[in-house]
Design a protein around this motif. Sequence first.
Motif, PDB file in Angstrom:
ATOM      1  N   THR A  72     -74.895   7.032  10.220  1.00  0.00           N
ATOM      2  CA  THR A  72     -74.293   5.737   9.892  1.00  0.00           C
ATOM      3  C   THR A  72     -73.565   5.782   8.556  1.00  0.00           C
ATOM      4  N   ASN A 193     -72.391  -1.647   2.145  1.00  0.00           N
ATOM      5  CA  ASN A 193     -72.110  -1.415   3.566  1.00  0.00           C
ATOM      6  C   ASN A 193     -70.606  -1.461   3.838  1.00  0.00           C
ATOM      7  N   ILE A 196     -69.082   1.768   2.795  1.00  0.00           N
ATOM      8  CA  ILE A 196     -69.424   2.819   3.766  1.00  0.00           C
ATOM      9  C   ILE A 196     -68.516   2.712   4.993  1.00  0.00           C
ATOM     10  N   ILE A 197     -68.353   1.489   5.490  1.00  0.00           N
ATOM     11  CA  ILE A 197     -67.523   1.285   6.682  1.00  0.00           C
ATOM     12  C   ILE A 197     -66.074   1.685   6.379  1.00  0.00           C
ATOM     13  N   ALA A 204     -68.727   7.107  11.469  1.00  0.00           N
ATOM     14  CA  ALA A 204     -70.104   6.618  11.343  1.00  0.00           C
ATOM     15  C   ALA A 204     -70.403   5.520  12.375  1.00  0.00           C
ATOM     16  N   THR A 205     -71.638   5.533  12.888  1.00  0.00           N
ATOM     17  CA  THR A 205     -72.056   4.534  13.887  1.00  0.00           C
ATOM     18  C   THR A 205     -72.606   3.304  13.174  1.00  0.00           C
ATOM     19  N   THR A 206     -71.689   2.463  12.713  1.00  0.00           N
ATOM     20  CA  THR A 206     -72.098   1.270  11.974  1.00  0.00           C
ATOM     21  C   THR A 206     -71.948   0.011  12.821  1.00  0.00           C
ATOM     22  N   GLY A 207     -71.690   0.178  14.106  1.00  0.00           N
ATOM     23  CA  GLY A 207     -71.405  -0.963  14.985  1.00  0.00           C
ATOM     24  C   GLY A 207     -69.907  -1.004  15.239  1.00  0.00           C
ATOM     25  N   LYS A 208     -69.534  -1.114  16.516  1.00  0.00           N
ATOM     26  CA  LYS A 208     -68.118  -0.973  16.884  1.00  0.00           C
ATOM     27  C   LYS A 208     -67.371  -2.300  16.802  1.00  0.00           C
ATOM     28  N   PRO A 209     -66.453  -2.427  15.850  1.00  0.00           N
ATOM     29  CA  PRO A 209     -65.603  -3.623  15.842  1.00  0.00           C
ATOM     30  C   PRO A 209     -64.497  -3.457  16.882  1.00  0.00           C
ATOM     31  N   SER A 210     -63.819  -4.558  17.202  1.00  0.00           N
ATOM     32  CA  SER A 210     -62.771  -4.476  18.226  1.00  0.00           C
ATOM     33  C   SER A 210     -61.577  -3.662  17.742  1.00  0.00           C
ATOM     34  N   ARG A 212     -61.510  -0.641  16.467  1.00  0.00           N
ATOM     35  CA  ARG A 212     -61.533   0.815  16.643  1.00  0.00           C
ATOM     36  C   ARG A 212     -62.288   1.201  17.903  1.00  0.00           C
ATOM     37  N   ARG A 214     -65.216   3.341  19.945  1.00  0.00           N
ATOM     38  CA  ARG A 214     -66.608   3.499  19.543  1.00  0.00           C
ATOM     39  C   ARG A 214     -66.823   4.853  18.882  1.00  0.00           C
ATOM     40  N   ASN A 215     -67.744   4.890  17.929  1.00  0.00           N
ATOM     41  CA  ASN A 215     -68.113   6.149  17.292  1.00  0.00           C
ATOM     42  C   ASN A 215     -69.375   6.686  17.960  1.00  0.00           C
ATOM     43  N   ILE A 216     -69.377   7.988  18.181  1.00  0.00           N
ATOM     44  CA  ILE A 216     -70.510   8.615  18.854  1.00  0.00           C
ATOM     45  C   ILE A 216     -70.957   9.810  18.028  1.00  0.00           C
TER      46      ILE A 216
END
Lengths: 361, 258
Positions: A72, A193, A196-197, A204-210, A212, A214-216
């Motif tokens: 993250t 935070n 970091i984002i 980083a897997t910080t929760g996927k906003p619309s 971008r 998804r991060n894996i």
Amino acid sequence: MSEVKLMKGNEAVAEAAILAGVDAYFGYPITPQSEVIEYLMVERPEDRTGMVVLQAESEIAAINMVYGAAGTGKRVMTSSSSPGVSLKQEGISYIAGSELPCVIVNVVRGGPGLGTIQPSQADYFQSTKGGGHGDYRLLVLAPASVQEMADFVDLAFDLAFKYRNPVMILSDGVIGQMMEKITLPAQKPRLSNEEIIERYGDWATTGKPSTRERNIITSLELDPYRQETHNHKLQAKYKKMEENEVRFEAINCEDADYVIVAYGSSARISQKTMQLARAKGHKVGLFRLISLFPFPKNELNKLADTVKGFLAVEMSAGQMIEDVRLAVNGKKPAEHYGRFGGVVHSPEEVLIALEQKIIGG
Amino acid sequence: MDIKEIIKPENLVYQKTKLMTDAPLSYCPGCGHGTAHRITMEVVEEMGIWEDTIGVAPVGCSVLAYDFMNIDMTQAAHGRAPAVATGIKRTWPEKFVFTYQGDGDLAAIGGNETLHACNRGENIVIIFVNNGIYGMTGGQMAPTTLPGMKSSTSPYGRDIATMGHPLKMTELIAQLPGTYFVTRQAVHTPAAVRKAKKAIRIAFETQREKKGLAFVEIVSNCNSGWKMNPVDANNWMVDNMFPYFPLGDIKVNGELIK
Ligand SMILES: Cc1ncc(C[n+]2csc(CCOP(=O)(O)OP(=O)(O)O)c2C)c(N)n1
Ligand code: SF4
Ligand SMILES: [Mg+2]
């Protein structure tokens, strides 16, 4: 802003983590490094910087907590000693494979097996050649003082994020347990935070906003050709480390006939040996490794042009010596000396070995 | 009437959640994993929390859950998902974190991580798909394999004397004070799916309210591993798995049922 303190190596690592703005520490007690988590629990870094400290149920859980948090974009650290670091190897391999930054401290004790709680340097192979499964490398830094135990924490995080790779601080029971006067750096703030984002939002897997994809975080690739491509990418990264991150200290090597190669507490001991040898009229230098991976092979190879021989001093039955010989590449003799299994060699013992194996021979 | 005239928004009775990707599911036809994925993502969508949800995929047939769930995800080593989720949740306490694990992953190799995450009361959701077998590796015995049940490593049936008893992990962790909501569901009929989805919703609400760990077991078939067709597998599951792993809530609002 900096502060002078008398501290144990293990305490210095812990304090330096708080000061470096580390977000979380996950660990499991084991001698001779339990002071790291004990110090953190007493210090309550949650109140000082918001740093999370958690005693995990095992080293396996601890390294996987590191993996989760590192994915993250947080600055995360764990520490252990040899048997515990063996348990972490699967997790370290995942972290290296999925290219995450983190710092792992190993305060090495004697083995194999449960071994002894006394100091050792017998985890050199494990640390520098990969350790877990698959083709990967850690960046490995070897502190030789309590000061470096503290200084290398921030450096290790910088390198970990620069290369998105796990960095190991390879210490030993001597450095971890001894007390020295050290200067502590000023407090670095933890990243918010939002920062970091902003910095690591592309992976980083910080929760996927619309905004971008998804991060894996994964090290799985079912297609061998793509896995090979990924491995090529990792190898290119390790090559870059070899080009840019070699660290060492050459003491009295310019005029030396004989050079001792050592790291960590063996380097401290060998420094005394060098003085004893010089007092006897032998021109001895000390080549202290700071980065074990990358290994300063070009520098040692060059040194082989001007010296008559090398003695690799390490508290193991002979591990670093293999890299010294590869670097020297037969140009000059390179021999090994070291007590092991938890026994620490004295400067005098090293001098005898130097005279018998290198100078006399 | 032309088919194009029927396909209109006002005639829509079902739509795939946007939180499932368009990647074709890698699961065998009739396997419960796909349904369990879908209802989990539907809950996340209905709660409007997808931007703040981070999932942890296991090692097992659902290792590729991150290919199908359209959210940020981390793939954990075999059994370590609860530790990985702990690392995420402790450093991002305001996010929703869940693990999705099989029975071999959660109850065998990851038993310790499961037990301790539950005991610490980590504020996460664990979705536990129990199909009584190691599906991914070709049908070996799992800790949940029933007595006498055949698998590739219990070819003459699970012998309790030498291979031990099927592990009721869900009943076990329900005893721990750190768990707040513990339930066992299934996804083999539309009614079961609706109930399971409700349970997953309660689990995520538990996390929203920071009440502790919420644990949803889903008893599922592994028709390939069981060497049956999907219909027979579901019937076999009802007749054999459900008596040993009875469906229903085990712990609600932090209180054990019964
Ligand atoms: C450390 C480790 N051990 C073993 C394996 C091999 N392995 C992969 S999946 C699996 C079993 C998974 O079974 P389960 O968790 O029940 O998931 P399912 O496929 O049934 O959904 C095993 C043993 C592995 N990947 N890693
Ligand atoms: S092997 Fe079993 S668990 Fe895996 S996808 Fe097929 S039916 Fe499902
Ligand atoms: Mg299974």
